[in-house]
Design an enzyme around this catalytic site. Structure first.
Site, PDB file in Angstrom:
ATOM      1  N   ASP A  40       0.832  -1.208   0.000  1.00 17.41           N
ATOM      2  CA  ASP A  40       0.000   0.000   0.000  1.00 17.41           C
ATOM      3  C   ASP A  40       0.868   1.261   0.000  1.00 17.41           C
ATOM      4  O   ASP A  40       1.987   1.251   0.522  1.00 17.41           O
ATOM      5  CB  ASP A  40      -0.907  -0.040   1.240  1.00 17.41           C
ATOM      6  CG  ASP A  40      -2.071   0.909   1.127  1.00 17.41           C
ATOM      7  OD1 ASP A  40      -2.268   1.502   0.043  1.00 17.41           O
ATOM      8  OD2 ASP A  40      -2.795   1.073   2.122  1.00 17.41           O
ATOM      9  N   ASN A  42       1.306   3.395  -2.873  1.00 15.76           N
ATOM     10  CA  ASN A  42       1.867   3.799  -4.182  1.00 15.76           C
ATOM     11  C   ASN A  42       1.371   5.183  -4.597  1.00 15.76           C
ATOM     12  O   ASN A  42       2.144   6.007  -5.088  1.00 15.76           O
ATOM     13  CB  ASN A  42       1.447   2.809  -5.273  1.00 15.76           C
ATOM     14  CG  ASN A  42       2.030   1.435  -5.065  1.00 15.76           C
ATOM     15  OD1 ASN A  42       2.941   1.262  -4.280  1.00 15.76           O
ATOM     16  ND2 ASN A  42       1.488   0.463  -5.766  1.00 15.76           N
ATOM     17  N   ARG A  44       0.205   7.661  -2.710  1.00 12.13           N
ATOM     18  CA  ARG A  44       0.771   8.744  -1.887  1.00 12.13           C
ATOM     19  C   ARG A  44       2.234   8.993  -2.224  1.00 12.13           C
ATOM     20  O   ARG A  44       2.701  10.122  -2.221  1.00 12.13           O
ATOM     21  CB  ARG A  44       0.618   8.395  -0.386  1.00 12.13           C
ATOM     22  CG  ARG A  44      -0.756   8.769   0.147  1.00 12.13           C
ATOM     23  CD  ARG A  44      -1.032   8.107   1.460  1.00 12.13           C
ATOM     24  NE  ARG A  44      -1.401   6.710   1.268  1.00 12.13           N
ATOM     25  CZ  ARG A  44      -1.437   5.810   2.238  1.00 12.13           C
ATOM     26  NH1 ARG A  44      -1.090   6.145   3.464  1.00 12.13           N
ATOM     27  NH2 ARG A  44      -1.813   4.576   1.986  1.00 12.13           N
ATOM     28  N   ARG A  53      -0.512   9.110 -10.057  1.00 12.79           N
ATOM     29  CA  ARG A  53      -0.551   7.933  -9.181  1.00 12.79           C
ATOM     30  C   ARG A  53       0.079   6.696  -9.832  1.00 12.79           C
ATOM     31  O   ARG A  53       0.725   5.888  -9.171  1.00 12.79           O
ATOM     32  CB  ARG A  53      -2.012   7.598  -8.823  1.00 12.79           C
ATOM     33  CG  ARG A  53      -2.698   8.623  -7.942  1.00 12.79           C
ATOM     34  CD  ARG A  53      -4.183   8.264  -7.773  1.00 12.79           C
ATOM     35  NE  ARG A  53      -4.338   6.882  -7.341  1.00 12.79           N
ATOM     36  CZ  ARG A  53      -4.190   6.478  -6.076  1.00 12.79           C
ATOM     37  NH1 ARG A  53      -3.911   7.345  -5.134  1.00 12.79           N
ATOM     38  NH2 ARG A  53      -4.338   5.209  -5.767  1.00 12.79           N
ATOM     39  N   HIS A  57       2.606   3.167  -8.835  1.00  9.82           N
ATOM     40  CA  HIS A  57       2.410   1.731  -9.092  1.00  9.82           C
ATOM     41  C   HIS A  57       3.611   1.165  -9.858  1.00  9.82           C
ATOM     42  O   HIS A  57       4.049   0.051  -9.617  1.00  9.82           O
ATOM     43  CB  HIS A  57       1.130   1.497  -9.901  1.00  9.82           C
ATOM     44  CG  HIS A  57      -0.121   1.901  -9.181  1.00  9.82           C
ATOM     45  ND1 HIS A  57      -0.374   1.556  -7.870  1.00  9.82           N
ATOM     46  CD2 HIS A  57      -1.202   2.632  -9.584  1.00  9.82           C
ATOM     47  CE1 HIS A  57      -1.549   2.041  -7.509  1.00  9.82           C
ATOM     48  NE2 HIS A  57      -2.070   2.697  -8.516  1.00  9.82           N
ATOM     49  N   LEU A 151      11.099 -20.469  -4.311  1.00 15.32           N
ATOM     50  CA  LEU A 151      10.045 -19.601  -3.764  1.00 15.32           C
ATOM     51  C   LEU A 151       8.789 -19.617  -4.647  1.00 15.32           C
ATOM     52  O   LEU A 151       8.891 -19.525  -5.877  1.00 15.32           O
ATOM     53  CB  LEU A 151      10.575 -18.157  -3.686  1.00 15.32           C
ATOM     54  CG  LEU A 151       9.544 -17.104  -3.268  1.00 15.32           C
ATOM     55  CD1 LEU A 151       9.433 -17.024  -1.755  1.00 15.32           C
ATOM     56  CD2 LEU A 151       9.887 -15.735  -3.826  1.00 15.32           C
TER      57      LEU A 151
HETATM   58  C1  FPP Z   1      -2.272   0.205  -3.242  1.00 14.35           C
HETATM   59  O1  FPP Z   1      -1.713   1.492  -3.204  1.00 14.35           O
HETATM   60  C2  FPP Z   1      -1.653  -0.550  -4.316  1.00 14.35           C
HETATM   61  C3  FPP Z   1      -2.310  -1.129  -5.334  1.00 14.35           C
HETATM   62  C4  FPP Z   1      -3.762  -1.108  -5.485  1.00 14.35           C
HETATM   63  C5  FPP Z   1      -1.581  -1.813  -6.411  1.00 14.35           C
HETATM   64  C6  FPP Z   1      -0.378  -2.571  -5.958  1.00 14.35           C
HETATM   65  C7  FPP Z   1       0.397  -2.987  -7.131  1.00 14.35           C
HETATM   66  C8  FPP Z   1       1.743  -2.975  -7.190  1.00 14.35           C
HETATM   67  C9  FPP Z   1       2.608  -2.582  -6.081  1.00 14.35           C
HETATM   68  C10 FPP Z   1       2.444  -3.424  -8.391  1.00 14.35           C
HETATM   69  C11 FPP Z   1       2.094  -4.823  -8.705  1.00 14.35           C
HETATM   70  C12 FPP Z   1       3.065  -5.441  -9.547  1.00 14.35           C
HETATM   71  C13 FPP Z   1       2.845  -6.558 -10.245  1.00 14.35           C
HETATM   72  C14 FPP Z   1       3.979  -7.208 -10.878  1.00 14.35           C
HETATM   73  C15 FPP Z   1       1.517  -7.154 -10.435  1.00 14.35           C
HETATM   74  P1  FPP Z   1      -2.652   2.745  -3.365  1.00 14.35           P
HETATM   75  O2  FPP Z   1      -2.735   3.096  -4.795  1.00 14.35           O
HETATM   76  O3  FPP Z   1      -3.974   2.468  -2.719  1.00 14.35           O
HETATM   77  O4  FPP Z   1      -1.860   3.832  -2.566  1.00 14.35           O
HETATM   78  P2  FPP Z   1      -2.488   5.043  -1.741  1.00 14.35           P
HETATM   79  O5  FPP Z   1      -3.213   4.436  -0.576  1.00 14.35           O
HETATM   80  O6  FPP Z   1      -1.288   5.830  -1.330  1.00 14.35           O
HETATM   81  O7  FPP Z   1      -3.386   5.792  -2.671  1.00 14.35           O
END
Ligand code: FPP
Length: 262
Positions: A40, A42, A44, A53, A57, A151
């Protein structure tokens, strides 16, 4: 000489030594077999840098690679990553489309390395709603790594725990036997995590203290570890901190400590 002194000072300050020293120490203790992570923060991370945003990601995707390597080196057997939830479809179309392209980009960049490192890729979640390009990329990775014995990198993709439980209940109803009560094992059998052992440790980044519909059944006895660090800033050092804390917890699974049994 000065450089060496500065390095020594830095190590002392961190109180726990260098990454390699800490890793060596952690590997002497009990390593959680299955670690699950809610990645979580990304959005922010990007907003703090006045970026869109999706850049958060994208940066988060690179961290997936780093943490997969760290987990593998630490002899973790299963790493489950919450990459897209059943609720994430509510996000702006452009963000959803970007998130659906990330598995492809990740796998087209890193699959050869993952194969080299004997990693087995799996996906849990409802695959029906995934776009064809996403599904093709993950199916190809699953197929090409299915014989690997290192893994297990398990992506939770279009995954929601309530969705999973509804699916399991419907399956149980299909095979219902009026003379037989449903058992925990019957439910477990129909969960999307399949034959994977329940997570021993759950990590959530970005300071949020909630489960967000993630593995509600499977996390019943997991240790929880929360950090304010945003996912794109998360590194092997933080992963080690989680494992160090895990090793200091006394897991009793509802029982009592061995010494208290006497
Ligand atoms: C939540 O942060 C994150 C997600 C919904 C997506 C997570 C995905 C990745 C880290 C990349 C995945 C990679 C692969 C290879 C599939 P948020 O956007 O809710 O952050 P915020 O709470 O700060 O807005």
């Amino acid at each position: 000489m000065i450089k060496k002194f500065q390095q020594l000072l830095k190590e002392q300050k961190s109180n726990t030594g260098t990454y390699e020293q800490r890793k060596k120490q952690v590997m002497k203790g009990s390593i959680p077999e299955h670690v699950a992570i809610i990645m979580d923060g990304n959005g922010r991370w990007a907003q703090k840098r006045a970026m869109p945003r999706i850049m958060g990601h994208h940066e988060g995707m690179k961290v997936v690679r780093k943490i997969t390597r760290a987990a593998n080196e630490l002899n973790v057997k299963v790493l489950t990553l919450y990459a897209f939830s059943t609720e994430n479809w509510k996000r702006p179309k452009m963000e959803v489309e970007f998130l659906m392209k990330l598995p492809e980009e990740f796998l087209s960049t890193f699959l050869p390395e993952l194969i080299e490192e004997n990693v087995q890729v799996r996906v849990m979640g409802n695959k029906e709603r995934l776009p064809a390009h996403t599904l093709n990329a993950v199916n190809n990775a699953i197929e090409r790594t299915k014989e690997n014995t290192g893994l297990i990198l398990n992506f939770a993709l279009n995954y929601g725990s309530r969705d999973e439980l509804v699916y399991a209940v419907n399956k149980l109803m299909e095979e219902a036997d009026p003379n037989k009560a449903v058992t925990e094992a019957d439910i477990q059998k129909h969960l999307m995590s399949g034959d994977l052992k329940d997570p021993d440790l759950l990590i959530r980044t970005s300071g949020e203290i909630r489960l967000s519909n993630f593995m509600l059944w499977q996390l019943a006895y997991a240790e929880f570890w929360f950090t304010d660090v945003l996912w794109p800033d998360f590194r092997g050092e933080h992963f080690l901190s989680a494992l160090e804390d895990y090793q200091n917890r006394g897991r009793r699974f509802g029982g009592v400590k061995d010494v208290d049994k006497k």
